[in-house]
Enzyme design. Sequence first.
Site, PDB file in Angstrom:
ATOM      1  N   LYS A  10      -1.354  -1.381  -7.080  1.00  0.00           N
ATOM      2  CA  LYS A  10       0.099  -1.330  -6.935  1.00  0.00           C
ATOM      3  C   LYS A  10       0.817  -1.657  -8.249  1.00  0.00           C
ATOM      4  O   LYS A  10       0.209  -2.191  -9.186  1.00  0.00           O
ATOM      5  CB  LYS A  10       0.529  -2.292  -5.823  1.00  0.00           C
ATOM      6  CG  LYS A  10      -0.030  -1.905  -4.438  1.00  0.00           C
ATOM      7  CD  LYS A  10       0.536  -2.804  -3.343  1.00  0.00           C
ATOM      8  CE  LYS A  10       0.024  -2.388  -1.969  1.00  0.00           C
ATOM      9  NZ  LYS A  10       0.641  -3.195  -0.872  1.00  0.00           N
ATOM     10  N   ARG A  86     -11.383  -3.647   2.994  1.00  0.00           N
ATOM     11  CA  ARG A  86     -10.377  -4.631   3.410  1.00  0.00           C
ATOM     12  C   ARG A  86     -10.908  -6.060   3.255  1.00  0.00           C
ATOM     13  O   ARG A  86     -10.153  -6.984   2.960  1.00  0.00           O
ATOM     14  CB  ARG A  86      -9.878  -4.337   4.832  1.00  0.00           C
ATOM     15  CG  ARG A  86      -8.998  -3.073   4.811  1.00  0.00           C
ATOM     16  CD  ARG A  86      -8.282  -2.822   6.113  1.00  0.00           C
ATOM     17  NE  ARG A  86      -7.276  -3.809   6.423  1.00  0.00           N
ATOM     18  CZ  ARG A  86      -5.976  -3.685   6.146  1.00  0.00           C
ATOM     19  NH1 ARG A  86      -5.524  -2.623   5.498  1.00  0.00           N
ATOM     20  NH2 ARG A  86      -5.124  -4.609   6.499  1.00  0.00           N
ATOM     21  N   ARG A 103      -6.898  -9.773  -3.810  1.00  0.00           N
ATOM     22  CA  ARG A 103      -5.542 -10.329  -3.646  1.00  0.00           C
ATOM     23  C   ARG A 103      -5.493 -11.818  -3.999  1.00  0.00           C
ATOM     24  O   ARG A 103      -4.487 -12.298  -4.539  1.00  0.00           O
ATOM     25  CB  ARG A 103      -5.033 -10.061  -2.226  1.00  0.00           C
ATOM     26  CG  ARG A 103      -4.558  -8.611  -2.060  1.00  0.00           C
ATOM     27  CD  ARG A 103      -4.253  -8.287  -0.629  1.00  0.00           C
ATOM     28  NE  ARG A 103      -3.591  -6.984  -0.486  1.00  0.00           N
ATOM     29  CZ  ARG A 103      -3.532  -6.307   0.655  1.00  0.00           C
ATOM     30  NH1 ARG A 103      -4.089  -6.796   1.740  1.00  0.00           N
ATOM     31  NH2 ARG A 103      -2.918  -5.140   0.712  1.00  0.00           N
ATOM     32  N   HIS A 116      -3.588  -1.690  -2.244  1.00  0.00           N
ATOM     33  CA  HIS A 116      -3.512  -1.144  -0.891  1.00  0.00           C
ATOM     34  C   HIS A 116      -4.919  -0.792  -0.440  1.00  0.00           C
ATOM     35  O   HIS A 116      -5.735  -0.359  -1.256  1.00  0.00           O
ATOM     36  CB  HIS A 116      -2.650   0.124  -0.886  1.00  0.00           C
ATOM     37  CG  HIS A 116      -2.786   0.944   0.369  1.00  0.00           C
ATOM     38  ND1 HIS A 116      -2.071   0.657   1.505  1.00  0.00           N
ATOM     39  CD2 HIS A 116      -3.587   1.999   0.673  1.00  0.00           C
ATOM     40  CE1 HIS A 116      -2.414   1.527   2.461  1.00  0.00           C
ATOM     41  NE2 HIS A 116      -3.335   2.354   1.969  1.00  0.00           N
TER      42      HIS A 116
END
Length: 138
Positions: A10, A86, A103, A116
């Site tokens: 991102k 994920r 993250r 994402h």
Amino acid sequence: MSNRTFTMIKPDAVKAGNIGNILQMINAGGFRIAAMKYTKISRQQAEKFYEVHAARPFYSELTEFMSSGPIVAAILEKENAVADFRKLIGATNPANAEEGTIRKRYAASIGENAVHGSDSDENAKIEGDFFFNGLEQF
Ligand code: ATP
Ligand code: MG
């Protein structure tokens, strides 16, 4: 079950200079790159991509952010790709993301969260095809 997922690095992570670090983690996680491009999406394209979130209170913030600067879009291949990716990226809110996730390392907030990852095989296909035509997927 499909073996592909779709990702974006991102605008926040691109601006922070973390493309290389994140690609390194994707590689180390055992994913093969099936397609990749450095690009920027318009506000309208972001609205289309995130259409499922149109009713959410953060939709405007999200689409403004995602069209605010360049991103890296990619299709990734691995057995169990959607779920495993994920796991690698961690929780939406980096405050809740596990140690060692992308993250946890590189996201600043729930809105600007570095990467994402598709949430289903069906959406992985739709999202990959949004960015790449057949000649760009290997
Ligand atoms: P992504 O779809 O980007 O992989 P996700 O599946 O973990 O993230 P979603 O619930 O699909 O999370 O939300 C999509 C994106 O919308 C999030 O990644 C984040 O950038 C933004 N977002 C989600 N919740 C919030 C919130 N409460 N406030 C601001 N932005 C949010
Ligand atoms: Mg999602």
